[in-house]
Design a protein around this motif. Structure first.
Motif, PDB file in Angstrom:
ATOM      1  N   PRO A 139     -67.742 -43.278 -69.746  1.00 28.83           N
ATOM      2  CA  PRO A 139     -68.389 -42.305 -70.629  1.00 28.83           C
ATOM      3  C   PRO A 139     -67.434 -41.160 -70.975  1.00 28.83           C
ATOM      4  CG  PRO A 139     -69.856 -42.914 -68.830  1.00 28.83           C
ATOM      5  CD  PRO A 139     -68.516 -43.508 -68.508  1.00 28.83           C
ATOM      6  N   LEU A 140     -67.531 -40.724 -72.229  1.00 30.49           N
ATOM      7  CA  LEU A 140     -66.716 -39.607 -72.725  1.00 30.49           C
ATOM      8  C   LEU A 140     -65.228 -39.860 -72.491  1.00 30.49           C
ATOM      9  CD1 LEU A 140     -68.909 -36.686 -71.306  1.00 30.49           C
ATOM     10  CD2 LEU A 140     -69.054 -37.721 -73.575  1.00 30.49           C
ATOM     11  N   ALA A 141     -64.808 -41.121 -72.696  1.00 33.28           N
ATOM     12  CA  ALA A 141     -63.449 -41.518 -72.331  1.00 33.28           C
ATOM     13  C   ALA A 141     -62.379 -40.712 -73.057  1.00 33.28           C
ATOM     14  CB  ALA A 141     -63.259 -43.013 -72.607  1.00 33.28           C
ATOM     15  N   ASP A 142     -62.644 -40.291 -74.293  1.00 33.60           N
ATOM     16  CA  ASP A 142     -61.634 -39.565 -75.052  1.00 33.60           C
ATOM     17  C   ASP A 142     -61.951 -38.079 -75.186  1.00 33.60           C
ATOM     18  OD1 ASP A 142     -63.833 -39.967 -76.614  1.00 33.60           O
ATOM     19  OD2 ASP A 142     -62.750 -40.611 -78.401  1.00 33.60           O
ATOM     20  N   VAL A 143     -62.771 -37.572 -74.258  1.00 29.96           N
ATOM     21  CA  VAL A 143     -63.138 -36.148 -74.275  1.00 29.96           C
ATOM     22  C   VAL A 143     -62.381 -35.426 -73.171  1.00 29.96           C
ATOM     23  CG1 VAL A 143     -65.011 -34.505 -73.968  1.00 29.96           C
ATOM     24  CG2 VAL A 143     -65.410 -36.611 -75.241  1.00 29.96           C
ATOM     25  N   ASN A 144     -61.575 -34.464 -73.534  1.00 28.71           N
ATOM     26  CA  ASN A 144     -60.756 -33.732 -72.571  1.00 28.71           C
ATOM     27  C   ASN A 144     -61.528 -32.507 -72.080  1.00 28.71           C
ATOM     28  OD1 ASN A 144     -58.649 -32.770 -71.034  1.00 28.71           O
ATOM     29  ND2 ASN A 144     -57.587 -31.840 -72.769  1.00 28.71           N
ATOM     30  N   CYS A 145     -62.440 -32.755 -71.150  1.00 26.78           N
ATOM     31  CA  CYS A 145     -63.241 -31.653 -70.600  1.00 26.78           C
ATOM     32  C   CYS A 145     -63.686 -32.028 -69.190  1.00 26.78           C
ATOM     33  CB  CYS A 145     -64.455 -31.383 -71.499  1.00 26.78           C
ATOM     34  SG  CYS A 145     -65.506 -30.068 -70.850  1.00 26.78           S
ATOM     35  N   ASP A 146     -63.073 -31.390 -68.191  1.00 22.86           N
ATOM     36  CA  ASP A 146     -63.396 -31.707 -66.800  1.00 22.86           C
ATOM     37  C   ASP A 146     -64.862 -31.418 -66.492  1.00 22.86           C
ATOM     38  OD1 ASP A 146     -60.791 -32.433 -66.447  1.00 22.86           O
ATOM     39  OD2 ASP A 146     -60.169 -30.511 -65.603  1.00 22.86           O
ATOM     40  N   ARG A 147     -65.408 -30.357 -67.082  1.00 23.94           N
ATOM     41  CA  ARG A 147     -66.781 -29.977 -66.746  1.00 23.94           C
ATOM     42  C   ARG A 147     -67.774 -31.056 -67.175  1.00 23.94           C
ATOM     43  NH1 ARG A 147     -70.044 -24.518 -68.697  1.00 23.94           N
ATOM     44  NH2 ARG A 147     -72.134 -25.310 -68.263  1.00 23.94           N
ATOM     45  N   LEU A 148     -67.616 -31.580 -68.380  1.00 28.45           N
ATOM     46  CA  LEU A 148     -68.540 -32.623 -68.834  1.00 28.45           C
ATOM     47  C   LEU A 148     -68.401 -33.875 -67.988  1.00 28.45           C
ATOM     48  CD1 LEU A 148     -68.362 -32.347 -72.728  1.00 28.45           C
ATOM     49  CD2 LEU A 148     -70.172 -31.534 -71.210  1.00 28.45           C
ATOM     50  N   HIS A 149     -67.180 -34.223 -67.649  1.00 31.72           N
ATOM     51  CA  HIS A 149     -66.979 -35.408 -66.805  1.00 31.72           C
ATOM     52  C   HIS A 149     -67.589 -35.205 -65.422  1.00 31.72           C
ATOM     53  CE1 HIS A 149     -64.507 -37.857 -69.457  1.00 31.72           C
ATOM     54  NE2 HIS A 149     -63.836 -36.766 -69.811  1.00 31.72           N
ATOM     55  N   ARG A 150     -67.494 -33.992 -64.928  1.00 32.14           N
ATOM     56  CA  ARG A 150     -68.031 -33.711 -63.588  1.00 32.14           C
ATOM     57  C   ARG A 150     -69.547 -33.668 -63.590  1.00 32.14           C
ATOM     58  NH1 ARG A 150     -66.318 -28.742 -63.122  1.00 32.14           N
ATOM     59  NH2 ARG A 150     -68.338 -27.854 -63.686  1.00 32.14           N
ATOM     60  N   ASP A 151     -70.126 -33.049 -64.618  1.00 26.71           N
ATOM     61  CA  ASP A 151     -71.572 -32.808 -64.612  1.00 26.71           C
ATOM     62  C   ASP A 151     -72.392 -33.942 -65.213  1.00 26.71           C
ATOM     63  OD1 ASP A 151     -70.856 -30.386 -63.555  1.00 26.71           O
ATOM     64  OD2 ASP A 151     -71.232 -29.222 -65.375  1.00 26.71           O
ATOM     65  N   GLU A 152     -71.845 -34.647 -66.192  1.00 23.26           N
ATOM     66  CA  GLU A 152     -72.667 -35.574 -66.967  1.00 23.26           C
ATOM     67  C   GLU A 152     -72.455 -37.041 -66.612  1.00 23.26           C
ATOM     68  OE1 GLU A 152     -74.910 -34.304 -68.787  1.00 23.26           O
ATOM     69  OE2 GLU A 152     -74.194 -32.236 -68.835  1.00 23.26           O
ATOM     70  N   THR A 153     -71.210 -37.462 -66.401  1.00 18.93           N
ATOM     71  CA  THR A 153     -70.970 -38.903 -66.282  1.00 18.93           C
ATOM     72  C   THR A 153     -71.500 -39.532 -64.993  1.00 18.93           C
ATOM     73  OG1 THR A 153     -68.741 -38.551 -65.396  1.00 18.93           O
ATOM     74  CG2 THR A 153     -68.958 -38.786 -67.780  1.00 18.93           C
ATOM     75  N   PRO A 154     -71.548 -38.826 -63.836  1.00 20.93           N
ATOM     76  CA  PRO A 154     -72.032 -39.504 -62.626  1.00 20.93           C
ATOM     77  C   PRO A 154     -73.448 -40.083 -62.774  1.00 20.93           C
ATOM     78  CG  PRO A 154     -70.919 -37.477 -62.023  1.00 20.93           C
ATOM     79  CD  PRO A 154     -71.053 -37.457 -63.512  1.00 20.93           C
ATOM     80  N   GLY A 155     -74.336 -39.352 -63.435  1.00 23.77           N
ATOM     81  CA  GLY A 155     -75.699 -39.866 -63.593  1.00 23.77           C
ATOM     82  C   GLY A 155     -75.750 -41.131 -64.426  1.00 23.77           C
ATOM     83  N   TRP A 156     -75.002 -41.162 -65.525  1.00 21.23           N
ATOM     84  CA  TRP A 156     -74.968 -42.374 -66.352  1.00 21.23           C
ATOM     85  C   TRP A 156     -74.351 -43.534 -65.582  1.00 21.23           C
ATOM     86  CZ3 TRP A 156     -72.337 -38.958 -70.535  1.00 21.23           C
ATOM     87  CH2 TRP A 156     -73.311 -38.180 -71.182  1.00 21.23           C
ATOM     88  N   THR A 157     -73.295 -43.223 -64.819  1.00 18.63           N
ATOM     89  CA  THR A 157     -72.626 -44.284 -64.069  1.00 18.63           C
ATOM     90  C   THR A 157     -73.559 -44.893 -63.033  1.00 18.63           C
ATOM     91  OG1 THR A 157     -70.495 -43.181 -64.390  1.00 18.63           O
ATOM     92  CG2 THR A 157     -70.633 -44.820 -62.634  1.00 18.63           C
ATOM     93  N   GLN A 158     -74.311 -44.051 -62.330  1.00 17.05           N
ATOM     94  CA  GLN A 158     -75.240 -44.565 -61.329  1.00 17.05           C
ATOM     95  C   GLN A 158     -76.345 -45.401 -61.977  1.00 17.05           C
ATOM     96  OE1 GLN A 158     -74.877 -44.601 -58.087  1.00 17.05           O
ATOM     97  NE2 GLN A 158     -76.757 -45.812 -57.935  1.00 17.05           N
ATOM     98  N   SER A 159     -76.830 -44.965 -63.135  1.00 18.39           N
ATOM     99  CA  SER A 159     -77.846 -45.748 -63.842  1.00 18.39           C
ATOM    100  C   SER A 159     -77.293 -47.098 -64.255  1.00 18.39           C
ATOM    101  CB  SER A 159     -78.327 -44.998 -65.084  1.00 18.39           C
ATOM    102  OG  SER A 159     -79.010 -43.819 -64.725  1.00 18.39           O
ATOM    103  N   ARG A 160     -76.023 -47.124 -64.622  1.00 18.76           N
ATOM    104  CA  ARG A 160     -75.418 -48.405 -64.980  1.00 18.76           C
ATOM    105  C   ARG A 160     -75.356 -49.341 -63.770  1.00 18.76           C
ATOM    106  NH1 ARG A 160     -69.196 -49.885 -65.371  1.00 18.76           N
ATOM    107  NH2 ARG A 160     -69.350 -51.949 -66.309  1.00 18.76           N
ATOM    108  N   VAL A 161     -75.006 -48.796 -62.608  1.00 19.33           N
ATOM    109  CA  VAL A 161     -74.993 -49.627 -61.395  1.00 19.33           C
ATOM    110  C   VAL A 161     -76.379 -50.211 -61.139  1.00 19.33           C
ATOM    111  CG1 VAL A 161     -74.692 -49.573 -58.891  1.00 19.33           C
ATOM    112  CG2 VAL A 161     -73.048 -48.392 -60.363  1.00 19.33           C
ATOM    113  N   GLU A 162     -77.401 -49.365 -61.244  1.00 22.23           N
ATOM    114  CA  GLU A 162     -78.761 -49.822 -60.964  1.00 22.23           C
ATOM    115  C   GLU A 162     -79.204 -50.893 -61.950  1.00 22.23           C
ATOM    116  OE1 GLU A 162     -81.167 -46.362 -61.076  1.00 22.23           O
ATOM    117  OE2 GLU A 162     -80.197 -45.389 -59.376  1.00 22.23           O
ATOM    118  N   VAL A 163     -78.924 -50.697 -63.233  1.00 24.06           N
ATOM    119  CA  VAL A 163     -79.402 -51.670 -64.219  1.00 24.06           C
ATOM    120  C   VAL A 163     -78.581 -52.953 -64.148  1.00 24.06           C
ATOM    121  CG1 VAL A 163     -78.008 -51.065 -66.255  1.00 24.06           C
ATOM    122  CG2 VAL A 163     -80.389 -51.758 -66.534  1.00 24.06           C
ATOM    123  N   THR A 164     -77.310 -52.858 -63.736  1.00 18.66           N
ATOM    124  CA  THR A 164     -76.528 -54.086 -63.539  1.00 18.66           C
ATOM    125  C   THR A 164     -77.111 -54.906 -62.393  1.00 18.66           C
ATOM    126  OG1 THR A 164     -74.530 -52.972 -64.332  1.00 18.66           O
ATOM    127  CG2 THR A 164     -74.225 -55.010 -63.106  1.00 18.66           C
TER     128      THR A 164
END
Length: 999
Positions: A139-164
């Motif tokens: 998620p947000l692979a081409d976005v240069n912002c540590d805060r968004l990567h820290r705050d936003e992507t973990p939740g999406w990543t965990q949801s992806r694990v669950e749905v997989t």
């Protein structure tokens, strides 16, 4: 009017599509959009947005943020209304079910969970698969912002694990174990410590009959947990391991119930049955020439034998031939998904025929990298584990000729265990034996660097359990049954990721600006990036900025490391072309534009258009030329540099450029004549003489197709004009400039028109051609009025007027008086404007020019509005409307209608003003006059607002703002203020607008 469709994606690199067209975003604007999309339909304060967008730098001022919001809206075009200004900040409005992938992803995940609670496994599979289909990468692979990567992507990543996990569980329940294995294998590689994922993978492998691999998964996880975390596997993973160990018997499918299979009790064989057998002769047998065993012949004692009989050894088999996977593979998400999806359904018998995919693209685009990586991904997912064949066909090898398919088949048959003495001689016989050897077997065949379809045709097996991947620089469209996978250059984010992987993540992260310059200099081409990164690795003291300085002057010659060179790859493709194709390829660099059509190249090369198109299509087939849209071609930047090196230069190229310029002059003049015939444009009629074109110029059947050609050729027209001026080609430069001036006046921005006319002015001498110099000055005056430089406009028109009168050019004099009056009008000098327009009207009447006279009426009405002589203004506009209707001039009618709309608004009759303006809007759109369209939309916004219709007012102002932003007109900021006032004070009645237009 069709409603604008918009889609935003953040599950991967940020993706924006407006009416199916992809929108490219600058880095900072991309961070801004990502911040808004992470909080869809909610207001994000100015302070928070500023903190996010400038997270790694000192915060910017709110005005700077507003400029980025404005730029975002401009890039979104018809979708700009999705970005809404609120009191404390900004909000992006998206539809949950259609317009943002995270929202759609969340709905699918929830549907999958609900279905799992009721054990509705088909529904789980459908919903979970839909959710995973939205995932395009980190998620947000081409976005240069540590805060968004820290705050936003973990939740999406965990949801992806669950749905997989849900998808994999559904796959097991539905008898789709192979697909479950594929899903879980990828996820386990990305989540090396997720015990739940590994436990489910062990179960899926066991159900698929792959017990050894299931046990290997447990061993790898146990090692990783101990090494990285210092812990032992938990209860769930240990239980899964024990179930595999305890399982007994062969895999079998239970009768009835679910499609899941029982766990196997032993590992399946790891190779073809015949290959692993002990082929040494036993007692009482001998081996004939074919390797078959025969009963021992009994005979009388013979003479003693000097040495024991040597029996032939069993042929060696080489069944796992894939080259090593590459450590720096990056991107290619969609292409990789396509390659992995087709064979993912299962082993032989699922497809009706063998699956053949031809990966095609230019030299250095990464065809072999993709094919090898995809092959290893399939093997890691449990497919083709026992039989992988690889052949380098040397189709474009500088040191070896293309491989003979008969010799290739001999090598493949020997690798499959056929003794060389038993391999038949003919190509057809060898191909038949090869197909026989692969019958009933699941095999992956990678044919790398194919020369053409004739070379690979005999190498295709027949069994549907086989997968064939072919790479080639040429189109293999002639290969029956093959699907083509054209490979383009990397997307910017993928290129950056590859550079970071190859050159060092920290090195790239420390210099993002220099990294962007490197990937641009490398043309987003994987081989070029790898060569540049290799040089950087070999120079530990270099920074990325040093690499940029090395690449910039040397160009394509800098992209070489050791024995590898990008130029060598290009040169080999070029040398394989026929001579005429090589000549045309060189001439492409002589064309000043970067996109070509067959008629233009025919003129440049001096050949028939049909022959030119045939050669261009050949270059496309050879992947030396790119065709993004039908009938239009372009060179990759690095191939353009290569062609420029090959170009002859000197007189032949100068002559070709002259032919092209003259042809463009004639074609643009024909377009200009038709365009002006459908407008109320009044310009000097003088056109400089031109030599005849070497091939017939284009002719246009109607107004719409004329505009379409000018829109498509705009960049070429201006590029040809600039190059012709540099080469000192003289009169054709000014002829081309005045032929495109009205089009640029309609389409904007004014800066483009100004640049073109200044180029023309520099090539025209008033002494050598006073009529042409006067016309250029008149056009310059009109351009300065358009750009709101009214004093400059007056100066140019007055000088032009002197020349026209000295030349006794009454037509030019009248046209210039029109322009001079407009400049005075914009300077709020209505009396001077009236004087100019009355003089112009007298000249037009003398010449019998009804169009010019009608235009003077429209302009006089505008000045009478300024003088508050409203009755005379209305009368002149109505007379002008009648005159334009008599001339069937829609553009002139639009001017008169727009003037009546302005008048009725000044008289507080906004309902009538709306009616006139809506008519004018339709006619301006037909004419393609974008600025006039924006001006009418602005007036409509004011009238709607005064009538208490704020939603329609905002819609009209947004349309005006979009056009003015697109043509870079300074009035865009004024419309922005209208919109801000409408949002902040929706019930406020706007002030009465000034009578004078500000164009």
């Amino acid at each position: 009017m069709t409603e604008t469709s918009v889609f935003f994606g953040v599950l991967g690199p940020v993706e924006v599509r407006v009416d199916s067209a992809t929108v490219a975003l600058p880095a900072r604007v991309r961070v801004l959009l990502a911040a808004l999309l992470c909080r869809p339909n909610r207001t994000v304060s100015v302070d928070e947005l500023t903190d996010i967008v400038w997270s790694n730098e000192p915060p910017a001022a709110p005005a700077t943020l507003r400029s980025h919001v404005l730029r975002l809206r401009r890039l979104l075009g018809d979708g700009s209304d999705r970005v809404v200004t609120t009191g404390p900040g900004y909000r992006i409005e998206v539809g949950a079910r259609t317009e943002l992938d995270t929202l759609v992803f969340g709905e699918h995940c929830e549907s999958a969970r609900d279905a799992a609670r009721s054990s509705d496994w088909p529904a789980v599979w459908t919903a979970a698969s839909a959710a995973l289909g939205l995932w395009r990468g980190a998620p947000l692979a081409d976005v240069n912002c540590d805060r968004l990567h820290r705050d936003e992507t973990p939740g999406w990543t965990q949801s992806r694990v669950e749905v997989t996990e849900l998808a994999a569980r559904a796959g097991l329940e539905l008898g789709r174990a192979a697909e479950s294995v594929l899903l879980l294998t990828r996820l386990a590689a990305e989540e090396p410590h997720q015990e739940g994922v590994h436990a489910l993978l062990i179960e899926a492998l066991a159900v698929a009959g792959r017990r050894a691999e299931a046990l290997a998964v447990y061993r790898r996880l146990r090692t990783a947990l101990a090494r990285d975390l210092g812990i032992e596997p938990g209860a769930r993973i240990a239980a899964a391991h024990q179930r595999v160990l305890r399982s007994g018997g062969n895999s079998s499918t239970p009768q009835g119930g679910s499609g899941r299979t029982a766990l196997p009790d032993r590992e399946p064989p790891t190779g073809p049955v015949a290959t692993g057998a002990d082929l040494r002769p036993g007692p009482g047998t001998v081996v004939d020439g074919s390797g078959a065993t025969l009963p021992e012949a009994r005979s009388a004692p013979a003479e003693p034998v000097a040495a024991p009989l040597r029996l032939p050894a069993a042929p060696a088999t080489v069944l796992r031939q894939l080259p090593a996977d590459l450590p720096f593979f990056s991107g290619r998400t969609e292409e990789l998904r396509a390659l992995l999806a087709a064979p993912a359904a299962g082993p032989a018998g699922v497809a009706a025929t063998v699956l053949v995919t031809a990966i095609e693209g230019m030299a250095g685009v990464g065809k072999t990298q993709l094919a090898v990586h995809a092959a290893h991904e399939l093997v890691r997912a449990g497919r083709f584990g026992t039989l992988q064949l690889y052949v380098n066909l040397c189709g474009f090898d500088p040191d070896r000729p293309p491989a003979d398919p008969s010799d290739v088949l001999a090598g493949l048959l020997h690798a499959l265990g056929v003794d060389r003495s038993l391999i038949p001689d003919g190509l057809d016989a060898r191909a038949a034996l090869f197909r026989d050897r692969l019958h009933g077997r699941e095999a992956l065949l990678l044919l790398d660097d194919a020369a053409d379809a004739h070379q690979v045709g005999p190498l295709i097996p027949a069994d549907p359990g086989c997968l064939v991947l072919i790479t080639s620089r040429r189109s293999l469209a002639g290969l029956d049954g093959a699907r083509s996978l054209p490979l383009a250059t990397l997307a910017p984010a993928e290129a950056l990721q590859l550079l970071a992987s190859a050159a060092g993540t920290e090195r790239v992260a420390d210099s993002p600006g220099a990294a962007a310059q490197v990937i641009h200099a490398c043309g987003y081409l994987p081989l070029a990036l790898m060569l540049a990164a290799a040089r950087l690795r070999a120079r530990p003291a270099w920074r990325l900025a040093d690499l940029v300085e090395y690449l910039r002057p040397a160009g394509i010659g800098a992209l070489t490391t050791g024995g590898r060179s990008l130029r060598a790859g290009f040169d080999l493709s070029y040398r394989r072309l026929p001579e005429e194709a090589r000549r045309v390829f060189r001439l492409l660099a002589v064309h000043p534009g970067r996109e070509y059509t067959a008629p233009a190249i025919a003129v440049l090369a001096g050949v028939d258009p049909a022959a030119a198109r045939e050669t261009l299509e050949l270059l496309v087939d050879e992947n030396l030329l790119i065709q993004d849209t039908p009938a239009r071609y372009r060179l990759h930047d690095l191939l353009h540099a290569f062609a420029a090196e090959l170009a002859e230069g000197g007189a032949p190229d100068r002559l070709a450029l002259h032919r092209l310029t003259v042809w463009y002059c004639h074609s643009a003049r024909a377009a200009d004549e038709l365009l002006r015939a459908h407008s109320s444009a009044v310009r000097p009629r003088y056109a400089p003489p031109l030599p005849p074109p070497v091939l017939p110029a284009l002719r246009f059947p109607d107004h719409d197709r004329t505009l379409a050609w000018l829109d498509a050729e705009r960049a070429n027209l201006t590029a040809v004009l600039s190059r012709a001026a540099e080469q000192g080609l003289g009169p054709p430069v000014a002829a081309l400039a005045v032929s495109v001036s009205w089009y640029l006046h309609l389409r904007g921005p004014a800066s483009s028109l100004l640049s073109v006319l200044r180029t023309a002015q520099a090539t025209v001498s008033p002494e050598a051609d006073p009529a042409l110099a006067a016309r250029v000055l008149t056009e310059l005056g009109d351009c300065h009025t358009l750009a709101r430089r009214y004093q400059d406009a007056v100066r140019h028109h007055e000088r032009a007027l002197e020349l026209h009168r000295a030349n006794h050019d009454r037509d030019g004099e009248a046209a210039t008086l029109l322009g001079l009056g407009s400049a005075h009008d914009r300077l709020n000098r209505p009396q001077e404007a009236v004087r100019c327009w009355r003089q112009a009207r007298a000249v037009f009447a003398e010449l019998g020019n009804r169009l010019g006279a009608a235009t003077c009426l429209v302009n006089l009405a505008r000045s009478y509005r300024a003088l508050e002589r409203f009755d005379e203004a209305v009368a002149h506009d109505r007379d002008a409307l009648a005159a334009f209707r008599g001339l069937d001039d829609e553009h002139g009618q639009a001017q008169a209608l727009a003037g009546l709309g302005e008048l009725h608004q000044l008289l507080d009759r906004d309902t009538e003003a709306v009616g006139y303006r809506r008519q004018a809007l339709l006619l301006y759109r037909r004419a393609g006059d974008r600025y006039a369209e924006a001006e009418v939309l602005d007036g409509l916004g004011t009238s709607y607002s005064r009538l208490g219709r704020p939603e329609q007012a905002v819609r009209a102002w947004r349309g005006a703002h979009s056009i003015l932003t697109d043509i870079a007109h300074p009035r865009a900021a004024e419309i922005e203020r209208h919109l801000a006032g409408a949002v902040g004070h929706p019930g406020k009645r706007p002030e009465r607008r000034s009578y004078a237009r500000s164009r």
